[in-house]
Design a protein around this motif. Structure first.
Motif, PDB file in Angstrom:
ATOM      1  N   ALA A 137      56.270  31.935  40.521  1.00 36.32           N
ATOM      2  CA  ALA A 137      55.289  32.395  39.531  1.00 36.32           C
ATOM      3  C   ALA A 137      54.135  31.399  39.427  1.00 36.32           C
ATOM      4  CB  ALA A 137      55.961  32.593  38.173  1.00 36.32           C
ATOM      5  N   GLU A 138      54.462  30.108  39.448  1.00 40.13           N
ATOM      6  CA  GLU A 138      53.404  29.100  39.412  1.00 40.13           C
ATOM      7  C   GLU A 138      52.525  29.190  40.654  1.00 40.13           C
ATOM      8  OE1 GLU A 138      55.272  25.300  38.834  1.00 40.13           O
ATOM      9  OE2 GLU A 138      55.688  25.680  36.709  1.00 40.13           O
ATOM     10  N   GLU A 139      53.153  29.420  41.823  1.00 38.66           N
ATOM     11  CA  GLU A 139      52.389  29.564  43.064  1.00 38.66           C
ATOM     12  C   GLU A 139      51.491  30.801  43.001  1.00 38.66           C
ATOM     13  OE1 GLU A 139      50.866  28.868  46.781  1.00 38.66           O
ATOM     14  OE2 GLU A 139      52.041  27.548  45.513  1.00 38.66           O
ATOM     15  N   TYR A 140      52.044  31.925  42.500  1.00 37.52           N
ATOM     16  CA  TYR A 140      51.236  33.145  42.351  1.00 37.52           C
ATOM     17  C   TYR A 140      50.093  32.917  41.363  1.00 37.52           C
ATOM     18  CZ  TYR A 140      54.680  35.898  44.943  1.00 37.52           C
ATOM     19  OH  TYR A 140      55.500  36.395  45.903  1.00 37.52           O
ATOM     20  N   LYS A 141      50.390  32.181  40.304  1.00 33.81           N
ATOM     21  CA  LYS A 141      49.357  31.889  39.312  1.00 33.81           C
ATOM     22  C   LYS A 141      48.252  31.043  39.936  1.00 33.81           C
ATOM     23  CE  LYS A 141      48.521  29.598  34.924  1.00 33.81           C
ATOM     24  NZ  LYS A 141      49.053  28.689  33.924  1.00 33.81           N
ATOM     25  N   ARG A 142      48.644  30.047  40.729  1.00 37.93           N
ATOM     26  CA  ARG A 142      47.662  29.200  41.404  1.00 37.93           C
ATOM     27  C   ARG A 142      46.832  30.024  42.384  1.00 37.93           C
ATOM     28  NH1 ARG A 142      46.872  27.011  45.916  1.00 37.93           N
ATOM     29  NH2 ARG A 142      48.862  27.616  46.810  1.00 37.93           N
ATOM     30  N   GLN A 143      47.493  30.893  43.150  1.00 33.16           N
ATOM     31  CA  GLN A 143      46.764  31.763  44.082  1.00 33.16           C
ATOM     32  C   GLN A 143      45.824  32.690  43.326  1.00 33.16           C
ATOM     33  OE1 GLN A 143      49.736  33.798  46.385  1.00 33.16           O
ATOM     34  NE2 GLN A 143      50.239  32.013  47.623  1.00 33.16           N
ATOM     35  N   TYR A 144      46.309  33.230  42.218  1.00 31.86           N
ATOM     36  CA  TYR A 144      45.471  34.130  41.404  1.00 31.86           C
ATOM     37  C   TYR A 144      44.245  33.392  40.889  1.00 31.86           C
ATOM     38  CZ  TYR A 144      43.944  36.795  37.355  1.00 31.86           C
ATOM     39  OH  TYR A 144      43.174  37.461  36.434  1.00 31.86           O
ATOM     40  N   GLU A 145      44.458  32.188  40.381  1.00 34.41           N
ATOM     41  CA  GLU A 145      43.325  31.403  39.871  1.00 34.41           C
ATOM     42  C   GLU A 145      42.348  31.066  40.988  1.00 34.41           C
ATOM     43  OE1 GLU A 145      45.269  28.147  37.945  1.00 34.41           O
ATOM     44  OE2 GLU A 145      45.605  29.279  36.082  1.00 34.41           O
ATOM     45  N   THR A 146      42.862  30.760  42.184  1.00 33.90           N
ATOM     46  CA  THR A 146      41.998  30.478  43.330  1.00 33.90           C
ATOM     47  C   THR A 146      41.194  31.717  43.702  1.00 33.90           C
ATOM     48  OG1 THR A 146      43.590  28.866  44.162  1.00 33.90           O
ATOM     49  CG2 THR A 146      41.969  29.700  45.727  1.00 33.90           C
ATOM     50  N   GLN A 147      41.883  32.869  43.772  1.00 34.40           N
ATOM     51  CA  GLN A 147      41.193  34.119  44.100  1.00 34.40           C
ATOM     52  C   GLN A 147      40.180  34.477  43.024  1.00 34.40           C
ATOM     53  OE1 GLN A 147      44.396  36.896  44.602  1.00 34.40           O
ATOM     54  NE2 GLN A 147      44.797  36.286  46.721  1.00 34.40           N
ATOM     55  N   LEU A 148      40.529  34.230  41.779  1.00 35.42           N
ATOM     56  CA  LEU A 148      39.603  34.514  40.680  1.00 35.42           C
ATOM     57  C   LEU A 148      38.365  33.635  40.791  1.00 35.42           C
ATOM     58  CD1 LEU A 148      39.154  36.132  38.077  1.00 35.42           C
ATOM     59  CD2 LEU A 148      40.310  34.297  36.842  1.00 35.42           C
ATOM     60  N   ALA A 149      38.572  32.358  41.111  1.00 40.07           N
ATOM     61  CA  ALA A 149      37.430  31.449  41.275  1.00 40.07           C
ATOM     62  C   ALA A 149      36.568  31.895  42.456  1.00 40.07           C
ATOM     63  CB  ALA A 149      37.919  30.012  41.479  1.00 40.07           C
ATOM     64  N   GLU A 150      37.215  32.310  43.554  1.00 36.64           N
ATOM     65  CA  GLU A 150      36.464  32.800  44.710  1.00 36.64           C
ATOM     66  C   GLU A 150      35.696  34.062  44.354  1.00 36.64           C
ATOM     67  OE1 GLU A 150      39.290  33.311  47.844  1.00 36.64           O
ATOM     68  OE2 GLU A 150      39.549  31.164  48.161  1.00 36.64           O
ATOM     69  N   ALA A 151      36.333  34.952  43.599  1.00 32.78           N
ATOM     70  CA  ALA A 151      35.661  36.192  43.189  1.00 32.78           C
ATOM     71  C   ALA A 151      34.464  35.882  42.302  1.00 32.78           C
ATOM     72  CB  ALA A 151      36.649  37.108  42.456  1.00 32.78           C
ATOM     73  N   ARG A 152      34.619  34.932  41.405  1.00 29.63           N
ATOM     74  CA  ARG A 152      33.487  34.546  40.551  1.00 29.63           C
ATOM     75  C   ARG A 152      32.363  33.955  41.393  1.00 29.63           C
ATOM     76  NH1 ARG A 152      37.086  32.016  35.742  1.00 29.63           N
ATOM     77  NH2 ARG A 152      37.392  33.961  34.585  1.00 29.63           N
ATOM     78  N   THR A 153      32.723  33.123  42.361  1.00 32.43           N
ATOM     79  CA  THR A 153      31.715  32.532  43.240  1.00 32.43           C
ATOM     80  C   THR A 153      30.992  33.624  44.019  1.00 32.43           C
ATOM     81  OG1 THR A 153      33.049  30.530  43.446  1.00 32.43           O
ATOM     82  CG2 THR A 153      31.340  30.875  45.102  1.00 32.43           C
ATOM     83  N   GLN A 154      31.758  34.570  44.556  1.00 31.24           N
ATOM     84  CA  GLN A 154      31.149  35.678  45.297  1.00 31.24           C
ATOM     85  C   GLN A 154      30.261  36.516  44.391  1.00 31.24           C
ATOM     86  OE1 GLN A 154      34.433  37.783  47.040  1.00 31.24           O
ATOM     87  NE2 GLN A 154      34.627  36.368  48.758  1.00 31.24           N
TER      88      GLN A 154
END
Length: 178
Positions: free
Chosen positions: A72-89
């Protein structure tokens, strides 16, 4: 001491003895020992096995829960990374849209400027054409008036060649004044 307990027990219950006889105590002890032997032989091993299985099951559930927490922590980290990438995009897309809108506005302004210059140039051409047409028309009118005036002054008819020569000279004199 046993005798004292016996006396107290008889006095409190109105003569009824609460302490059993010695053979009864011995048989009770033997029955208890047999019961404990059977329990140690059959019940306690099964109970220990059941408790060990339950302990292993609980430990397995704890390790599964820990593994699930780590995932769950790994998924949360991946989600936060993807969210940051989506915001950047999204920010890049917005910036690109702003730049494109600015380019379109600049292009529209330059096209508008070009069209305005073309309209001004066409208007100047139209003015020059109209001026030329008016000058030609005025030449014709001036020529007619000059011929009529000259005819009245000279009281004779001027031929067409003389007439054109006089008109052109007169127009050139008028053009030189402007």
């Amino acid at each position: 001491m046993l005798a004292t307990l016996h006396v107290l027990a008889v006095e409190d219950n109105g003569g009824v003895e609460l302490i059993p006889e010695a053979p009864e105590l011995i048989w009770g002890f033997v029955a208890f020992a047999l019961l404990m032997a059977v329990m140690f032989r059959f019940v306690f091993p099964k109970m220990n096995t059941m408790l060990e299985e339950r302990s292993a099951k609980i430990e397995g559930q704890i390790s599964d829960a820990e593994r699930a927490r780590v995932e769950a922590e790994e998924y949360k980290r991946q989600y936060e990374t993807q969210l940051a990438e989506a915001r950047t995009q999204a920010e890049e897309i917005l910036e690109e849209a702003r730049a494109q809108a600015e380019r379109i506005r600049a292009e529209a302004a330059s096209r508008g400027e070009e069209e305005a210059q073309q309209i001004v140039a066409r208007a100047r051409e139209d003015i020059e054409a109209e001026r030329g047409r008016l000058v030609s028309e005025l030449r014709g009118q001036v020529a007619a008036l000059s011929v009529e005036l000259a005819g009245k002054i000279v009281e004779k008819e001027i031929d067409a060649d003389q007439h054109r020569t006089l008109v052109d000279r007169y127009i050139n004199e008028l053009s030189g004044m402007n």
